[in-house]
Motif scaffolding. Structure first.
Motif, PDB file in Angstrom:
ATOM      1  N   GLY A   1       0.801  -1.215   0.000  1.00 36.33           N
ATOM      2  CA  GLY A   1       0.000   0.000   0.000  1.00 36.33           C
ATOM      3  C   GLY A   1       0.832   1.263   0.000  1.00 36.33           C
ATOM      4  O   GLY A   1       1.966   1.275   0.495  1.00 36.33           O
TER       5      GLY A   1
ATOM      6  N   SER B   1      -1.058   4.371   0.555  1.00 40.22           N
ATOM      7  CA  SER B   1      -1.940   5.405   1.105  1.00 40.22           C
ATOM      8  C   SER B   1      -1.197   6.203   2.169  1.00 40.22           C
ATOM      9  O   SER B   1      -0.152   5.770   2.678  1.00 40.22           O
ATOM     10  CB  SER B   1      -3.187   4.761   1.715  1.00 40.22           C
ATOM     11  OG  SER B   1      -2.820   3.923   2.801  1.00 40.22           O
ATOM     12  N   THR B   2      -1.757   7.344   2.524  1.00 38.83           N
ATOM     13  CA  THR B   2      -1.100   8.202   3.517  1.00 38.83           C
ATOM     14  C   THR B   2      -0.893   7.489   4.860  1.00 38.83           C
ATOM     15  O   THR B   2       0.206   7.539   5.422  1.00 38.83           O
ATOM     16  CB  THR B   2      -1.915   9.493   3.726  1.00 38.83           C
ATOM     17  OG1 THR B   2      -2.013  10.182   2.479  1.00 38.83           O
ATOM     18  CG2 THR B   2      -1.252  10.390   4.756  1.00 38.83           C
ATOM     19  N   PRO B   3      -1.901   6.772   5.413  1.00 37.94           N
ATOM     20  CA  PRO B   3      -1.667   6.082   6.699  1.00 37.94           C
ATOM     21  C   PRO B   3      -0.573   5.028   6.614  1.00 37.94           C
ATOM     22  O   PRO B   3       0.236   4.888   7.541  1.00 37.94           O
ATOM     23  CB  PRO B   3      -3.026   5.447   7.008  1.00 37.94           C
ATOM     24  CG  PRO B   3      -4.016   6.217   6.229  1.00 37.94           C
ATOM     25  CD  PRO B   3      -3.307   6.648   4.981  1.00 37.94           C
ATOM     26  N   ILE B   4      -0.512   4.278   5.492  1.00 36.37           N
ATOM     27  CA  ILE B   4       0.483   3.223   5.364  1.00 36.37           C
ATOM     28  C   ILE B   4       1.870   3.812   5.090  1.00 36.37           C
ATOM     29  O   ILE B   4       2.879   3.308   5.602  1.00 36.37           O
ATOM     30  CB  ILE B   4       0.079   2.234   4.246  1.00 36.37           C
ATOM     31  CG1 ILE B   4      -1.128   1.427   4.706  1.00 36.37           C
ATOM     32  CG2 ILE B   4       1.220   1.307   3.886  1.00 36.37           C
ATOM     33  CD1 ILE B   4      -0.899   0.607   5.966  1.00 36.37           C
TER      34      ILE B   4
ATOM     35  N   GLU C   1      -9.980   2.776   6.508  1.00 41.37           N
ATOM     36  CA  GLU C   1      -9.287   4.061   6.587  1.00 41.37           C
ATOM     37  C   GLU C   1      -8.133   4.168   5.590  1.00 41.37           C
ATOM     38  O   GLU C   1      -7.423   5.168   5.583  1.00 41.37           O
ATOM     39  CB  GLU C   1      -8.759   4.276   8.017  1.00 41.37           C
ATOM     40  CG  GLU C   1      -9.870   4.442   9.046  1.00 41.37           C
ATOM     41  CD  GLU C   1      -9.325   4.621  10.456  1.00 41.37           C
ATOM     42  OE1 GLU C   1      -8.088   4.768  10.604  1.00 41.37           O
ATOM     43  OE2 GLU C   1     -10.126   4.597  11.409  1.00 41.37           O
ATOM     44  N   ARG C   2      -7.960   3.141   4.773  1.00 38.16           N
ATOM     45  CA  ARG C   2      -6.895   3.165   3.760  1.00 38.16           C
ATOM     46  C   ARG C   2      -7.417   2.563   2.460  1.00 38.16           C
ATOM     47  O   ARG C   2      -6.814   1.696   1.840  1.00 38.16           O
ATOM     48  CB  ARG C   2      -5.665   2.400   4.258  1.00 38.16           C
ATOM     49  CG  ARG C   2      -5.963   1.084   4.926  1.00 38.16           C
ATOM     50  CD  ARG C   2      -4.749   0.303   5.335  1.00 38.16           C
ATOM     51  NE  ARG C   2      -3.949  -0.158   4.241  1.00 38.16           N
ATOM     52  CZ  ARG C   2      -3.235  -1.291   4.243  1.00 38.16           C
ATOM     53  NH1 ARG C   2      -3.249  -2.093   5.292  1.00 38.16           N
ATOM     54  NH2 ARG C   2      -2.513  -1.637   3.217  1.00 38.16           N
TER      55      ARG C   2
ATOM     56  N   ASP D   1      -5.613   1.756  -0.857  1.00 33.90           N
ATOM     57  CA  ASP D   1      -4.736   0.582  -1.012  1.00 33.90           C
ATOM     58  C   ASP D   1      -5.475  -0.660  -1.487  1.00 33.90           C
ATOM     59  O   ASP D   1      -4.839  -1.659  -1.847  1.00 33.90           O
ATOM     60  CB  ASP D   1      -4.054   0.253   0.331  1.00 33.90           C
ATOM     61  CG  ASP D   1      -3.103   1.336   0.793  1.00 33.90           C
ATOM     62  OD1 ASP D   1      -2.518   1.998  -0.081  1.00 33.90           O
ATOM     63  OD2 ASP D   1      -2.954   1.515   2.012  1.00 33.90           O
TER      64      ASP D   1
END
Length: 456
Positions: free
Chosen positions: A141, A143-146, A312-313, A316
């Motif tokens: 992933g 994404s911003t959180p990952i 929340e992701r 991904d």
């Protein structure tokens, strides 16, 4: 045909070894100096090196030192007519596989070569397996959180700080633990995993600390525990929130003193272990409820990591789905498959209460059960596709309106989710509870509260 590089300043030895190696089915490469050997290694990839120690210019020990830096997995056998124990020890510390004294014995040379090639093959196999394992546990992933999670891992992993990983079931807490281990200074030492929730309370002390012979009925031999096995490496305590207060107290003592006693023993054993703990529970709430020790929480929570749920992701999800699709097609020896854009959109819109694990299971099912090369929305479960299933509309589509409260929407979705999972498991309560990872009694309560009528 294995290639062997012979490095010796004496022409007669080079030519003698050349003939012997050719007769034995090897391809020999010859170098008369350390400089020439290093130049050859920039062009060739031999399987083994026979290296003389005493040579004009760069001597064998310096060549060995440079090989260790540029070709760390290359097997090197040292040769010397002026060997001493000190020289042999030095060569071994620099990474030499064996040390042969001159005049050379044909049988000893060939035996050492055969053993060296076997060890080299095992080393290469181990390296490949480790790389494959690292790929299997890769965090997928962007994404911003990952991306932020990966950044935190890169900062924290090389340190010695203890780690606490939190997150819902199925989010990939073990992947984070393994990533921290792989990027740590302990990655050549053991990674030992303990699922604290899966071990009966009466056995967990023996599992963690080991036991002596005769410590209890059935203890016919002494046994090392997980702390012993992880000495010098990393111990991953998964689902630590399910550990009893009694065991928590013993874990705390080990973390503070770095030593313990086996069950039934009185000998103190010292260990050097980095602990990574993980839980899907809110430990602060567990502390308030008296189920978790506050001092253990603060001892473990030096480096906190939170793994975000899949909802929340969502960015991904397409990448994860493609990764699992390729993985299971390869694993099941199936032809390549792909998801069409509508199916990808449906996967991305779904809330994934089971997180990445649920997505992985769905993709595995699709790979096995769908014969077509292209997986469409029609192949997806109704709760994901938002379509009809046995005459019912998915709650995520039909029952939710602009005025629906969060509580009602959650209950509607949960009911629809349980109905689908019960259907998928032929209305078997035990199998359904195992599939969605909740207690059987809890599932019974939910079925009753939603007024779901079980089919026979």
């Amino acid at each position: 045909m294995k290639t062997i590089l012979v490095v010796d300043d004496e022409r007669s030895i080079r030519e003698s070894l050349q003939g012997i190696l050719q007769d034995e089915g090897f391809k020999p490469l010859l170098a008369e100096s350390g400089e020439q050997a290093l130049a050859l290694l920039r062009q060739e990839e031999p399987d083994l090196v026979l290296l003389d120690i005493w040579m004009p210019g760069i001597d064998g020990l310096e060549v060995l030192r440079q090989i260790a830096g540029s070709h760390p997995h290359l097997t090197v056998i040292m040769m010397s007519g002026h060997g001493t124990i000190e020289t042999a020890v030095k060569a071994t510390k620099l990474g030499a596989f064996d040390f042969i004294e001159k005049p050379l014995s044909l049988e000893k040379v060939l035996l050492s070569i055969q053993n060296g090639l076997k060890v080299g093959a095992l080393t290469e196999e181990n390296r490949v397996l480790k790389e494959r394992l690292a790929r299997d546990f890769e965090i997928i992933g962007n994404s911003t959180p990952i991306t932020e999670l990966k950044k935190q891992i890169s900062i924290a992993a090389p340190t010695s700080g203890w780690v606490l990983i939190t997150g819902e079931n199925g989010t990939g807490k073990e992947l984070v633990a393994r990533a921290i281990y792989q990027h740590s200074r302990r990655n050549s030492k053991p990674f030992v995993e303990v699922n604290c929730a899966a071990i009966p309370e009466e056995l967990i002390e023996s599992e963690l600390f080991g036991h002596e012979k005769g410590a209890f009925t059935g203890a016919t031999t002494a046994r090392k525990g997980k702390f012993d096995q992880a000495n010098g490496g990393t111990l991953f305590l998964d689902e630590i929130g399910d550990m009893s207060l009694k065991t928590q107290a013993k874990i705390l003592r080990i973390l503070q003193e770095h030593k313990f006693e086996r069950v039934g023993g009185n000998r103190t054993i010292e260990v050097d272990v980095r602990v990574i703990a993980a839980t899907n529970k809110d430990l602060e709430a567990e502390i308030e409820a008296g189920n978790f020790r506050e001092d253990l929480y603060y001892r473990l929570n030096v480096l906190p990591f939170h793994v975000p749920p899949l909802r929340e992701r969502r960015a991904d999800i397409p990448q994860l789905a493609e990764h699992f699709l390729n993985f299971f097609c390869s694993k099941e020896s199936r032809e390549s498959k792909r998801l069409d854009s509508e199916a990808i959109n449906a996967l991305s819109a779904y809330s994934w209460p089971g997180n990445v694990r649920e997505l992985k299971n769905i993709i595995e099912r699709l790979v096995i059960m769908v014969p077509d090369a292209v997986i469409t929305c029609d192949h997806l479960p109704a709760a994901i596709a938002g379509g009809k299933r046995n005459g019912r509309r998915s709650a995520t589509v039909s029952n939710i309106t602009r005025e629906t409260s969060f509580r009602v929407a959650r209950e509607e979705f949960e009911k629809e989710f349980l109905l689908q999972k019960l259907e998928e498991n032929d209305w078997n309560i035990s199998r359904t509870a195992e599939a969605i990872e909740i207690e059987r009694s809890n599932l019974h309560r939910k079925i009753k509260s939603f007024g779901i009528e079980l089919k026979k």
